[in-house]
Design an enzyme around this catalytic site. Structure first.
Site, PDB file in Angstrom:
ATOM      1  N   ASP A 129      -0.179   5.036   0.886  1.00  0.00           N
ATOM      2  CA  ASP A 129      -0.371   6.030   1.940  1.00  0.00           C
ATOM      3  C   ASP A 129      -0.337   5.407   3.322  1.00  0.00           C
ATOM      4  OD1 ASP A 129      -0.926   8.534   0.355  1.00  0.00           O
ATOM      5  OD2 ASP A 129      -2.415   7.181  -0.506  1.00  0.00           O
ATOM      6  N   ASP A 181      -2.185  -0.692   5.934  1.00  0.00           N
ATOM      7  CA  ASP A 181      -2.494  -0.068   7.221  1.00  0.00           C
ATOM      8  C   ASP A 181      -3.979   0.168   7.448  1.00  0.00           C
ATOM      9  OD1 ASP A 181      -3.096   3.233   6.929  1.00  0.00           O
ATOM     10  OD2 ASP A 181      -2.259   2.223   5.196  1.00  0.00           O
ATOM     11  N   ASN A 238      -9.177  -0.881   3.768  1.00  0.00           N
ATOM     12  CA  ASN A 238      -9.218  -1.268   2.359  1.00  0.00           C
ATOM     13  C   ASN A 238      -8.096  -2.241   1.992  1.00  0.00           C
ATOM     14  OD1 ASN A 238      -7.331   0.926   2.653  1.00  0.00           O
ATOM     15  ND2 ASN A 238      -7.308   1.150   0.441  1.00  0.00           N
ATOM     16  N   ASP A 265       0.849  -1.184   0.000  1.00  0.00           N
ATOM     17  CA  ASP A 265       0.000   0.000   0.000  1.00  0.00           C
ATOM     18  C   ASP A 265       0.890   1.242   0.000  1.00  0.00           C
ATOM     19  OD1 ASP A 265      -2.419   1.605   0.493  1.00  0.00           O
ATOM     20  OD2 ASP A 265      -1.577   1.866   2.501  1.00  0.00           O
ATOM     21  N   THR A 284      -2.842   0.123  -4.231  1.00  0.00           N
ATOM     22  CA  THR A 284      -3.335   1.369  -3.664  1.00  0.00           C
ATOM     23  C   THR A 284      -4.755   1.686  -4.099  1.00  0.00           C
ATOM     24  OG1 THR A 284      -2.885   3.766  -3.571  1.00  0.00           O
ATOM     25  CG2 THR A 284      -2.316   2.640  -5.612  1.00  0.00           C
ATOM     26  N   GLY A 285      -5.405   2.516  -3.322  1.00  0.00           N
ATOM     27  CA  GLY A 285      -6.698   3.039  -3.721  1.00  0.00           C
ATOM     28  C   GLY A 285      -6.570   4.210  -4.667  1.00  0.00           C
ATOM     29  N   LYS A 306      -8.354  -5.210  -3.468  1.00  0.00           N
ATOM     30  CA  LYS A 306      -6.933  -5.529  -3.505  1.00  0.00           C
ATOM     31  C   LYS A 306      -6.701  -7.036  -3.400  1.00  0.00           C
ATOM     32  CE  LYS A 306      -5.339  -1.108  -1.586  1.00  0.00           C
ATOM     33  NZ  LYS A 306      -4.441  -0.455  -0.610  1.00  0.00           N
TER      34      LYS A 306
END
Length: 274
Positions: free
Chosen positions: A10, A214, A217, A8, A42-43, A191
């Site tokens: 962020d 973290d 998601n 991930d 990642t989103g 994901k």
């Protein structure tokens, strides 16, 4: 034993200064030298994630939009793509209009908003991606939506998620990437789905993958991976389901995982907490 590492961005790869440390870059490069596919999960939009990938020298397919899009960095080839069903996208838009909520659309890797406001500005500043104020926002709902996103106060978004689940939850994946971001993708745009696809794409399985994150998601890929890792700064609920809890994003938690489980070739434990 690990062939794939999905990380991930962020609050995981990036520290609080929005930087990937040199030590983390070196660990990632060393894993790549050993033949491991190191990628991002990642989103963020592809355009936003690509900027991070270029900074750290990646040239592999990356997982973006929560898993709705896997696209290569070299030639922009789409390997995996899912969109929010059109009727559900329209239902979500109607709900947001009724309740005065800020909704963002993502069409062909362009971010659209209904009106210019502080929510759009703050989001664009964080993602380093411009937005377009759509002249006909409703017409865009007929286009494939890679992702849709509501920005508001965390407690309000929790209530919104519960109200929307019976309306669209059977066909739409609803998750949070940050406390203020409620995100909507296709049911297979997670994901976890993307991790499984990418592992199979390189001739492996998700059992031979490490997933590091973290936020909530990240849950699906942490469950899917052979070694699911929660950051030291992760949500407590995510730590509970992870196989391993590493250091925080400000303590090079990603570097720690790569060095421990790849570069030093230690076998993964069933459940270990640092």
């Amino acid at each position: 034993m690990y062939k794939l590492i999905a990380i991930d961005i962020d609050d995981t790869l990036l520290n609080d200064e929005l930087v990937v440390t040199e030590g983390t870059k070196q660990a990632m490069a060393a894993a790549i030298e050993q033949g491991v596919l190191v990628t991002l999960a990642t989103g963020r939009m592809y355009a936003s994630a690509r900027k991070i990938a270029n900074q750290i020298g990646l040239n592999v397919p990356i997982i973006t939009y929560q898993g709705s899009l896997i696209k290569t960095l070299i030639d922009g080839e789409v390997l995996y793509e899912r969109s929010v069903p059109t009727e559900d996208a329209k239902l979500l838009n109607e709900y947001c209009l009724k309740h005065g909520l800020h909704l963002q659309l993502y069409v062909d890797d362009v971010l659209y908003v209904r009106e210019d406001n502080d929510k759009a500005k703050l989001y664009a500043n964080l993602s380093k991606i411009p937005y377009v104020v759509a002249s006909n926002f409703d017409a865009l709902l007929n286009e494939p939506q890679t992702k849709m996103l509501i920005i508001d106060e965390p407690d309000l978004l929790d209530r919104v998620a519960e109200e929307l689940k019976p309306l669209i939850g059977e066909r739409v994946h609803i998750t949070k990437s940050k406390p203020h971001y409620l995100e909507f993708t296709h049911k297979e745009g997670t994901k976890g789905h993307a991790l499984r696809f990418l592992a199979e794409h390189i001739g492996s399985t998700s059992e031979h993958a490490i997933a590091i994150g973290d936020a909530w998601n990240d849950r699906e890929m942490i469950v899917e991976a052979g070694l699911g890792v929660a950051m030291g700064n992760a949500l407590p609920a995510l730590k509970e389901i992870a196989n391993y809890v590493t250091l925080t994003n400000n303590e090079e938690g990603v570097r720690h995982v790569i060095e421990k489980f790849v570069l030093n070739a230690e076998p993964s434990p069933a459940v270990v907490h640092s």
